[in-house]
Design an enzyme around this catalytic site. Structure first.
Site, mmCIF file in Angstrom:
data_model
loop_
_atom_site.group_PDB
_atom_site.id
_atom_site.type_symbol
_atom_site.label_atom_id
_atom_site.label_comp_id
_atom_site.label_asym_id
_atom_site.label_seq_id
_atom_site.Cartn_x
_atom_site.Cartn_y
_atom_site.Cartn_z
ATOM 1 N N ASN A 140 -3.995 -6.178 4.392
ATOM 2 C CA ASN A 140 -4.886 -5.120 4.896
ATOM 3 C C ASN A 140 -6.307 -5.606 4.648
ATOM 4 O O ASN A 140 -6.788 -5.580 3.524
ATOM 5 C CB ASN A 140 -4.606 -3.809 4.145
ATOM 6 C CG ASN A 140 -5.605 -2.724 4.505
ATOM 7 O OD1 ASN A 140 -6.351 -2.855 5.482
ATOM 8 N ND2 ASN A 140 -5.621 -1.656 3.720
ATOM 9 N N HIS A 195 -3.852 5.574 4.022
ATOM 10 C CA HIS A 195 -4.385 4.768 2.922
ATOM 11 C C HIS A 195 -5.302 5.633 2.058
ATOM 12 O O HIS A 195 -6.021 6.498 2.586
ATOM 13 C CB HIS A 195 -5.157 3.563 3.475
ATOM 14 C CG HIS A 195 -5.465 2.551 2.425
ATOM 15 N ND1 HIS A 195 -6.486 2.718 1.519
ATOM 16 C CD2 HIS A 195 -4.855 1.380 2.106
ATOM 17 C CE1 HIS A 195 -6.501 1.689 0.693
ATOM 18 N NE2 HIS A 195 -5.520 0.857 1.023
ATOM 19 N N GLU A 241 -8.066 5.106 0.783
ATOM 20 C CA GLU A 241 -9.487 5.063 1.169
ATOM 21 C C GLU A 241 -9.762 5.993 2.352
ATOM 22 O O GLU A 241 -10.829 6.597 2.429
ATOM 23 C CB GLU A 241 -9.896 3.609 1.480
ATOM 24 C CG GLU A 241 -9.964 2.786 0.204
ATOM 25 C CD GLU A 241 -9.627 1.306 0.370
ATOM 26 O OE1 GLU A 241 -9.627 0.800 1.507
ATOM 27 O OE2 GLU A 241 -9.342 0.659 -0.662
ATOM 28 N N LYS A 281 -9.048 -4.322 5.552
ATOM 29 C CA LYS A 281 -10.051 -3.264 5.396
ATOM 30 C C LYS A 281 -11.271 -3.614 6.265
ATOM 31 O O LYS A 281 -11.095 -4.163 7.360
ATOM 32 C CB LYS A 281 -10.394 -3.065 3.921
ATOM 33 C CG LYS A 281 -9.122 -2.904 3.077
ATOM 34 C CD LYS A 281 -9.360 -2.509 1.656
ATOM 35 C CE LYS A 281 -8.026 -2.384 0.935
ATOM 36 N NZ LYS A 281 -8.156 -1.905 -0.443
ATOM 37 N N GLY A 322 -7.869 -2.869 -5.884
ATOM 38 C CA GLY A 322 -9.146 -3.574 -6.023
ATOM 39 C C GLY A 322 -9.648 -3.681 -7.446
ATOM 40 O O GLY A 322 -10.774 -4.087 -7.681
ATOM 41 N N SER A 362 -3.779 -4.826 -6.212
ATOM 42 C CA SER A 362 -4.049 -6.067 -6.939
ATOM 43 C C SER A 362 -2.867 -7.042 -6.934
ATOM 44 O O SER A 362 -2.568 -7.669 -7.951
ATOM 45 C CB SER A 362 -4.510 -5.761 -8.367
ATOM 46 O OG SER A 362 -5.717 -5.015 -8.345
HETATM 47 P P1 13P Z 1 -6.123 -4.914 -3.311
HETATM 48 O O1 13P Z 1 -4.974 -5.869 -3.043
HETATM 49 O O2 13P Z 1 -7.461 -5.507 -3.016
HETATM 50 O O3 13P Z 1 -6.009 -4.269 -4.647
HETATM 51 O O4 13P Z 1 -5.971 -3.726 -2.216
HETATM 52 C C1 13P Z 1 -4.742 -3.080 -2.080
HETATM 53 C C2 13P Z 1 -4.785 -2.204 -0.897
HETATM 54 O O5 13P Z 1 -5.458 -1.190 -0.871
HETATM 55 C C3 13P Z 1 -4.001 -2.625 0.277
HETATM 56 O O6 13P Z 1 -3.927 -1.616 1.230
#
Ligand code: 13P
Length: 242
Positions: free
Chosen positions: A9, A96, A98, A11, A171, A204
């Site tokens: 992903n 998601h 976010e 983003k 993250g 992560s």
């Molecule tokens: P990270 O792998 O950067 O922690 O992000 C995970 C995520 O939100 C995938 O959708």
């Protein structure tokens, strides 16, 4: 046998030129990926058309990061299912954290987006997960079951992926213990009518922990943010050692 799905992903990362450079470097890395495994790149809308052309005939599938529930209309800034299928998209991330946190998605709109994805023949990746506060308060089972119940109301479970993404691990470098992720994913599976729905872990995921994560019996893949942005790192993830 449950399908394995490793998805990146991206983003809000990579313009079109950067996305195509990634594809060039990464394309050959999926040669040894097994028949039962899918490799997916969920890129920004602006990169998807060019990536789709560049990936024609490749095993790598494309995913979008949002879908609106209507097929067209006055919805500034949104994108519809037929806009995605026209350019060869197969998957779409829905719910998601976010999107829930910053853009007002609720379990109800998540459910509408899931239905739209399936209506258009896209496979939705439904994200669920708890905050640190909810985990500390012992509410994890409650929170997740609610997200699953409301998100999946009247949803066809034969055309679906779920991603368990504990919000505190996204993250942060603070990966959920693989045995704990396995436990929660087991709880999610118990709630499903179709026990063969692939359930990913996200939060992560890195080259150093992918093998341990994928060794867990309930975990069918990963939804990866940061570590999917670099071709060599994502290549290590899709070629995890089992
Ligand atoms: P990270 O792998 O950067 O922690 O992000 C995970 C995520 O939100 C995938 O959708």
């Amino acid at each position: 046998m449950r399908k394995i799905v490793i998805a990146g992903n991206w983003k809000m990362h990579k313009n079109q030129a950067e996305s195509l450079a990634f594809v060039q470097a990464f394309k050959s890395e999926v040669e040894n990926v097994g028949e039962n495994q899918e490799v997916v790149l969920c890129a920004p809308f602006t990169s998807l058309t060019a990536m789709s052309k560049s990936l024609h005939g490749s095993k790598i599938k494309l995913g979008a990061q949002n879908i609106h529930w209507e097929d067209e209309g006055a919805y500034t800034g949104e994108v519809s299912g037929n806009m995605l299928t026209e350019i060869g998209i197969s998957y779409v991330v829905v719910g998601h954290s976010e999107r829930r946190q910053y853009f007002g998605d609720t379990d109800e709109t998540v459910n509408l987006r899931l239905k739209a994805a399936q209506r258009h023949g896209l496979i939705p990746i439904l994200c669920v997960g708890e905050t640190r506060e909810q985990r500390d308060a012992g509410e994890i089972e409650n929170v997740i079951s609610n997200q699953i119940k409301k998100g999946l109301a009247e949803i066809d479970q034969s055309n679906l992926i779920i991603a368990y993404e504990p919000i505190w691990s996204i993250g942060s470098g603070d990966t959920c213990e693989s045995t704990e992720a396995n436990r929660v994913i087991g709880i999610i599976r118990q709630q499903l009518d179709n026990k063969d729905v692939p359930i990913q872990y996200g939060g992560s995921v890195k080259p150093k922990n992918i093998d341990e994560i994928m060794a867990q019996s309930e975990i069918d893949g990963a939804l990866v943010g940061g570590a999917s942005l670099d071709p060599a790192s994502f290549a290590r993830l899709v070629n995890y050692q089992s």
